[in-house]
Design a protein around this motif. Structure first.
Motif, PDB file in Angstrom:
ATOM      1  N   TRP A  85       4.864  -4.466  -2.543  1.00  0.00           N
ATOM      2  CA  TRP A  85       5.157  -4.770  -3.940  1.00  0.00           C
ATOM      3  C   TRP A  85       3.904  -4.664  -4.815  1.00  0.00           C
ATOM      4  O   TRP A  85       3.980  -4.166  -5.936  1.00  0.00           O
ATOM      5  CB  TRP A  85       5.758  -6.173  -4.027  1.00  0.00           C
ATOM      6  CG  TRP A  85       6.347  -6.509  -5.351  1.00  0.00           C
ATOM      7  CD1 TRP A  85       7.634  -6.294  -5.753  1.00  0.00           C
ATOM      8  CD2 TRP A  85       5.690  -7.129  -6.459  1.00  0.00           C
ATOM      9  NE1 TRP A  85       7.806  -6.742  -7.042  1.00  0.00           N
ATOM     10  CE2 TRP A  85       6.633  -7.256  -7.498  1.00  0.00           C
ATOM     11  CE3 TRP A  85       4.387  -7.589  -6.675  1.00  0.00           C
ATOM     12  CZ2 TRP A  85       6.322  -7.820  -8.734  1.00  0.00           C
ATOM     13  CZ3 TRP A  85       4.075  -8.150  -7.907  1.00  0.00           C
ATOM     14  CH2 TRP A  85       5.054  -8.260  -8.922  1.00  0.00           C
TER      15      TRP A  85
ATOM     16  N   GLY B  86       1.350  -2.808  -4.488  1.00  0.00           N
ATOM     17  CA  GLY B  86       0.956  -1.429  -4.724  1.00  0.00           C
ATOM     18  C   GLY B  86      -0.504  -1.146  -4.385  1.00  0.00           C
ATOM     19  O   GLY B  86      -0.967  -1.537  -3.324  1.00  0.00           O
ATOM     20  N   TYR B  87      -1.230  -0.492  -5.270  1.00  0.00           N
ATOM     21  CA  TYR B  87      -2.607  -0.005  -5.076  1.00  0.00           C
ATOM     22  C   TYR B  87      -2.641   1.174  -4.115  1.00  0.00           C
ATOM     23  O   TYR B  87      -1.680   1.458  -3.403  1.00  0.00           O
ATOM     24  CB  TYR B  87      -3.555  -1.117  -4.606  1.00  0.00           C
ATOM     25  CG  TYR B  87      -3.760  -2.197  -5.637  1.00  0.00           C
ATOM     26  CD1 TYR B  87      -4.422  -1.934  -6.833  1.00  0.00           C
ATOM     27  CD2 TYR B  87      -3.284  -3.489  -5.419  1.00  0.00           C
ATOM     28  CE1 TYR B  87      -4.589  -2.919  -7.792  1.00  0.00           C
ATOM     29  CE2 TYR B  87      -3.450  -4.485  -6.370  1.00  0.00           C
ATOM     30  CZ  TYR B  87      -4.105  -4.188  -7.555  1.00  0.00           C
ATOM     31  OH  TYR B  87      -4.261  -5.156  -8.493  1.00  0.00           O
ATOM     32  N   GLU B  88      -3.788   1.847  -4.101  1.00  0.00           N
ATOM     33  CA  GLU B  88      -3.949   3.017  -3.223  1.00  0.00           C
ATOM     34  C   GLU B  88      -3.999   2.556  -1.773  1.00  0.00           C
ATOM     35  O   GLU B  88      -4.920   1.834  -1.389  1.00  0.00           O
ATOM     36  CB  GLU B  88      -5.284   3.718  -3.530  1.00  0.00           C
ATOM     37  CG  GLU B  88      -5.337   4.665  -4.717  1.00  0.00           C
ATOM     38  CD  GLU B  88      -4.142   5.550  -4.907  1.00  0.00           C
ATOM     39  OE1 GLU B  88      -3.757   6.249  -3.948  1.00  0.00           O
ATOM     40  OE2 GLU B  88      -3.602   5.533  -6.020  1.00  0.00           O
TER      41      GLU B  88
ATOM     42  N   THR C  44      11.161  -1.933  -3.241  1.00  0.00           N
ATOM     43  CA  THR C  44       9.840  -2.115  -2.664  1.00  0.00           C
ATOM     44  C   THR C  44       9.746  -1.299  -1.379  1.00  0.00           C
ATOM     45  O   THR C  44      10.661  -1.328  -0.560  1.00  0.00           O
ATOM     46  CB  THR C  44       9.592  -3.595  -2.336  1.00  0.00           C
ATOM     47  OG1 THR C  44       9.818  -4.349  -3.517  1.00  0.00           O
ATOM     48  CG2 THR C  44       8.189  -3.821  -1.853  1.00  0.00           C
ATOM     49  N   GLU C  45       8.635  -0.599  -1.229  1.00  0.00           N
ATOM     50  CA  GLU C  45       8.498   0.240  -0.053  1.00  0.00           C
ATOM     51  C   GLU C  45       8.084  -0.597   1.156  1.00  0.00           C
ATOM     52  O   GLU C  45       7.051  -1.275   1.132  1.00  0.00           O
ATOM     53  CB  GLU C  45       7.442   1.316  -0.311  1.00  0.00           C
ATOM     54  CG  GLU C  45       7.464   2.391   0.740  1.00  0.00           C
ATOM     55  CD  GLU C  45       6.185   3.205   0.739  1.00  0.00           C
ATOM     56  OE1 GLU C  45       6.097   4.121   1.539  1.00  0.00           O
ATOM     57  OE2 GLU C  45       5.289   2.888  -0.052  1.00  0.00           O
TER      58      GLU C  45
END
Ligand code: UDP
Ligand code: MG
Length: 309
Positions: free
Chosen positions: A187, A189-191, A151-152
């Motif tokens: 986790w 995400g999405y833009e 996860t970033e």
């Protein structure tokens, strides 16, 4: 007309409640121009000062102001979750009460939502005005997380974020008890558009995070978003088994060929200490995960409401 929910977790922030309100509505012209209605949700995380009274006073003057207060201090993560549940807006923004997340950034953030981004996040590029050791450990934490988690989790990321309903619903769908919002947001995400700004000093009052609170919080983040420590424990176990195997052969050969009886207990003591230390360490790692699992399994509520309007 769009509704924007502003979520403000507060823990002993009596001096900041009004300042925040004033600072937020300096954007009034912008809200009007873009046809945005605002609901301002103060989440009182069990404050022991007059935070709730301050909010009640504001609510008397302006019915866009709302309060949800907890029965005790449940932590900022719980407050964020409660705020997201309470928010009715098409757009939701998370902000600290101490004005470290400048509301003046909102128009710019909104611009990116109009461009089609699902969420606009912020990170601070400097840590000016923060104790040096704290910055050091924070950097180490992010570097470690970057290595061990898929996860970033962005260095210097703040919780200051403008999100569309889609993202909010995704975050709400994650009902885990151990909430590490920075990880959760990475986790889902999405833009996401990242904006950078220089650290702003706290408006009034003092930080609510001691060094140890932050340290425990970072452990929570690691356990919640990486299982690598468990693998490390297993690999260490395997390594020591292999080492033991080699040693056994070496000693047998030595005894048979050179007739050398095993000598010296100091080396033995060192080995026992080392190996039992490693064992306890690995057991501790497993324990960390077990304790988190234990808390999840209990399914206790994330927060309890005292007052809600
Ligand atoms: N906060 C909270 N519950 C806590 C600790 C903090 O709701 O247990 C809130 C606090 O009132 C503030 C925000 O979280 O609005 C950030 O806290 P703080 O400014 O103390 O943290 P820092 O900016 O120093 O990291
Ligand atoms: Mg702060």
């Amino acid at each position: 007309m769009k509704l924007l929910s502003v979520i403000v977790p507060c823990y002993n922030e009596q001096e900041n409640v009004k300042d925040f309100y004033e600072e937020l509505f300096k954007n009034a012209a912008f809200f009007q121009e873009k046809d945005i209605a605002v609901e301002l949700l103060y989440i009182d995380d069990g404050s022991r000062d007059k935070t709730a009274d301050e909010v009640r006073k504001l609510h008397g003057q302006d019915e866009r102001v709302h309060l949800l207060s907890f029965s005790r201090n449940f932590g900022k993560e719980a407050a964020i979750y409660a705020g997201l549940q309470k928010a009715k807006g098409d757009l939701v923004v998370l902000m600290d009460a101490d004005l470290q997340d400048p509301p003046s950034l909102l128009p710019e953030m909104y611009g990116y939502i109009e461009e089609g981004y699902d969420s606009v996040a912020t990170r601070r590029v400097t840590r000016k005005g923060e104790p040096v050791i704290r910055s050091f450990f924070a950097r180490m934490f992010y570097r470690l997380m970057h290595r061990i988690s898929k996860t970033e989790i962005v260095d210097g990321a703040r919780d200051y974020r403008l999100m569309t309903r889609k993202v909010v619903d995704a975050v709400l769908a994650m009902t885990e008890y151990n909430r590490f919002t920075k990880g959760i947001l990475g986790w889902v995400g999405y833009e996401t558009k990242w904006l950078e700004y220089e650290n702003v000093a706290r408006n009034k009052g003092e930080t609510k995070w001691s060094f140890w609170k932050l340290f425990r919080y970072s452990l929570e983040g690691i356990v919640a978003f990486s299982t690598l420590p468990l693998t490390v424990a297993a690999v260490m176990g395997a390594f020591f088994c292999a080492l033991a195997f080699v040693m056994i052969i070496v000693i047998i050969v030595k005894t048979l060929i050179f007739g050398d009886p095993t000598s010296g207990w100091p080396s033995l003591v060192c080995i026992i200490l080392l190996v039992s230390g490693v064992q306890l360490f690995c057991l501790g790692i497993v324990g960390q995960y077990l304790s988190k699992t234990y808390m999840e399994v209990k399914k206790r509520p994330i927060y309890l409401v005292k007052e809600d309007f």
